[in-house]
Scaffold this motif. Structure first.
Motif, PDB file in Angstrom:
ATOM      1  N   ALA A  84      -6.064  -0.957  -0.350  1.00 33.78           N
ATOM      2  CA  ALA A  84      -7.516  -1.044   0.220  1.00 33.78           C
ATOM      3  C   ALA A  84      -8.018  -2.610   0.081  1.00 33.78           C
ATOM      4  N   ASP A  85      -7.666  -3.275  -0.912  1.00 40.39           N
ATOM      5  CA  ASP A  85      -7.950  -4.491  -1.255  1.00 40.39           C
ATOM      6  C   ASP A  85      -7.163  -5.391  -0.121  1.00 40.39           C
ATOM      7  N   GLY A  86      -5.963  -5.305  -0.024  1.00 37.83           N
ATOM      8  CA  GLY A  86      -5.054  -6.131   0.857  1.00 37.83           C
ATOM      9  C   GLY A  86      -5.630  -5.910   2.510  1.00 37.83           C
ATOM     10  N   ILE A  87      -6.002  -4.902   2.884  1.00 34.22           N
ATOM     11  CA  ILE A  87      -6.597  -4.461   4.224  1.00 34.22           C
ATOM     12  C   ILE A  87      -7.915  -5.187   4.335  1.00 34.22           C
ATOM     13  N   GLU A  88      -8.914  -5.268   3.486  1.00 37.11           N
ATOM     14  CA  GLU A  88      -9.875  -6.032   3.544  1.00 37.11           C
ATOM     15  C   GLU A  88      -9.993  -7.460   3.496  1.00 37.11           C
ATOM     16  N   GLY A  89      -8.882  -8.016   2.947  1.00 34.29           N
ATOM     17  CA  GLY A  89      -8.806  -9.396   2.812  1.00 34.29           C
ATOM     18  C   GLY A  89      -8.194  -9.873   4.068  1.00 34.29           C
ATOM     19  N   ALA A  90      -7.689 -11.460   3.851  1.00 28.91           N
ATOM     20  CA  ALA A  90      -7.175 -11.832   5.309  1.00 28.91           C
ATOM     21  C   ALA A  90      -5.827 -12.304   5.139  1.00 28.91           C
ATOM     22  N   ALA A  91      -5.225 -12.259   3.841  1.00 23.92           N
ATOM     23  CA  ALA A  91      -3.871 -12.665   3.645  1.00 23.92           C
ATOM     24  C   ALA A  91      -2.653 -11.695   4.379  1.00 23.92           C
ATOM     25  N   ALA A  92      -1.844 -12.022   4.724  1.00 28.25           N
ATOM     26  CA  ALA A  92      -0.855 -11.334   5.239  1.00 28.25           C
ATOM     27  C   ALA A  92       0.105 -10.850   4.136  1.00 28.25           C
ATOM     28  N   PRO A  93       0.835  -9.859   4.216  1.00 27.27           N
ATOM     29  CA  PRO A  93       1.092  -9.101   5.491  1.00 27.27           C
ATOM     30  C   PRO A  93      -0.260  -7.821   5.783  1.00 27.27           C
ATOM     31  N   ALA A 116      -5.051 -11.949   8.677  1.00 27.88           N
ATOM     32  CA  ALA A 116      -4.322 -13.133   9.220  1.00 27.88           C
ATOM     33  C   ALA A 116      -2.948 -12.792   9.708  1.00 27.88           C
ATOM     34  N   ALA A 117      -2.373 -11.386   9.622  1.00 25.03           N
ATOM     35  CA  ALA A 117      -1.162 -11.180  10.168  1.00 25.03           C
ATOM     36  C   ALA A 117      -1.288 -10.343  11.422  1.00 25.03           C
ATOM     37  N   PRO A 118      -0.395 -10.398  12.499  1.00 28.03           N
ATOM     38  CA  PRO A 118      -0.322  -9.764  13.557  1.00 28.03           C
ATOM     39  C   PRO A 118      -0.593  -8.185  13.273  1.00 28.03           C
ATOM     40  N   PRO A 119      -1.165  -7.619  14.418  1.00 29.45           N
ATOM     41  CA  PRO A 119      -1.362  -5.998  13.865  1.00 29.45           C
ATOM     42  C   PRO A 119       0.079  -5.234  13.755  1.00 29.45           C
ATOM     43  N   GLU A 122       2.745  -6.347  12.297  1.00 26.70           N
ATOM     44  CA  GLU A 122       3.232  -6.726  11.066  1.00 26.70           C
ATOM     45  C   GLU A 122       2.188  -6.248  10.010  1.00 26.70           C
ATOM     46  N   ARG A 123       1.095  -6.031  10.368  1.00 29.32           N
ATOM     47  CA  ARG A 123       0.230  -5.502   9.210  1.00 29.32           C
ATOM     48  C   ARG A 123       0.402  -3.753   9.182  1.00 29.32           C
ATOM     49  N   LEU A 124       0.712  -3.158  10.577  1.00 30.50           N
ATOM     50  CA  LEU A 124       1.084  -1.920  10.326  1.00 30.50           C
ATOM     51  C   LEU A 124       2.149  -1.429   9.621  1.00 30.50           C
ATOM     52  N   THR A 125       3.399  -2.098   9.680  1.00 33.13           N
ATOM     53  CA  THR A 125       4.465  -2.025   9.114  1.00 33.13           C
ATOM     54  C   THR A 125       4.232  -2.035   7.600  1.00 33.13           C
ATOM     55  N   ALA A 126       3.403  -3.116   7.285  1.00 33.29           N
ATOM     56  CA  ALA A 126       3.138  -3.466   5.677  1.00 33.29           C
ATOM     57  C   ALA A 126       2.526  -2.379   5.123  1.00 33.29           C
ATOM     58  N   PHE A 127       1.393  -1.865   6.083  1.00 35.53           N
ATOM     59  CA  PHE A 127       0.442  -0.633   5.388  1.00 35.53           C
ATOM     60  C   PHE A 127       1.292   0.354   5.142  1.00 35.53           C
ATOM     61  N   LEU A 128       2.250   0.700   6.284  1.00 32.56           N
ATOM     62  CA  LEU A 128       2.936   1.947   5.888  1.00 32.56           C
ATOM     63  C   LEU A 128       3.958   2.003   4.952  1.00 32.56           C
ATOM     64  N   ALA A 129       4.418   0.664   4.587  1.00 33.57           N
ATOM     65  CA  ALA A 129       5.156   0.299   3.671  1.00 33.57           C
ATOM     66  C   ALA A 129       4.825   0.605   2.315  1.00 33.57           C
ATOM     67  N   ALA A 130       3.300   0.144   2.211  1.00 32.32           N
ATOM     68  CA  ALA A 130       2.732   0.218   0.896  1.00 32.32           C
ATOM     69  C   ALA A 130       2.277   1.788   0.729  1.00 32.32           C
ATOM     70  N   LEU A 131       2.265   2.474   1.713  1.00 26.32           N
ATOM     71  CA  LEU A 131       1.863   3.948   1.555  1.00 26.32           C
ATOM     72  C   LEU A 131       3.333   4.628   0.980  1.00 26.32           C
TER      73      LEU A 131
END
Length: 198
Positions: free
Chosen positions: A69-78, A82-85, A87-96
């Motif tokens: 949640a902290d990563g999503i609310e911040g700006a830093a990639a991935p 700051a990251a493209p959508p 890339e953000r989606l792939t990173a979020f699903l990897a974190a989950l």
């Protein structure tokens, strides 16, 4: 308002006790009475703070997902803005996937506690809204709402348990990434809700 030191200490003790009972004995043994006894607090303290077993398990899952949640609310990639959508989606699903692989018992218990309507669960709704928003940006024309539910379905506790037992967290992470990339790179768009077939 900042949380009082004693309240914060009780909260940590309660969540730790719930997690230990869950890991040792399973969902059926996580009651407010047993959690209170294991945490060394009164049942009323647990009830006032969490309301029910469902509220307690939801809070425990939210605590485990706080870094995401902290990563999503911040700006830093991935994860951040700051990251493209895609890339953000792939990173979020990897974190989950990492969260799920290391918290299978918690996921299973949370699903049972929210069985009547898991789609209304606050944690699930936040995840679904985030995935839907990213899919809408990355794949215009896709039924983002339905596809978000489909992607989050990869974290069904029994499926996670099965995959991790036969390949570990690495297999789960690689498989989730593969599905996410297939969705992001797909050429055919899923019709939007209410659209007539071609």
């Amino acid at each position: 308002m900042a949380e009082r030191a004693d309240a914060a200490r009780n909260r940590r003790a309660i969540l730790r006790a719930a997690e230990e009972l869950l890991e040792a004995h399973g969902f059926e043994h996580v009651s407010l009475d047993k959690v209170a006894a294991a945490a060394g607090v009164g049942k009323g303290t647990v009830f006032r703070r969490f309301g029910s077993r469902t509220g307690l398990l939801t809070a425990l899952l939210e605590e485990r997902a706080a870094r995401i949640a902290d990563g999503i609310e911040g700006a830093a990639a991935p994860l951040g803005a700051a990251a493209p959508p895609g890339e953000r989606l792939t990173a979020f699903l990897a974190a989950l996937a990492d969260l799920a692989a290391h918290n299978v018992a918690l996921l299973a218990a949370h699903e049972r506690a929210c069985a009547e309507d898991k789609h209304a669960d606050p944690t699930y709704r936040r995840w679904h809204e985030h995935v839907t928003r990213l899919l809408t940006e990355a794949r215009p024309g896709l039924d983002a709402d339905f596809t978000a539910h489909t992607l989050l379905g990869m974290f069904d506790a029994e499926l996670v348990r099965h995959v991790v037992a036969d390949g570990g967290a690495a297999r789960l992470g690689a498989s989730v990434r593969s599905v996410a990339e297939a969705v992001l790179n797909g050429e055919a768009a899923t019709p939007e809700p209410g659209s007539p077939p071609d």
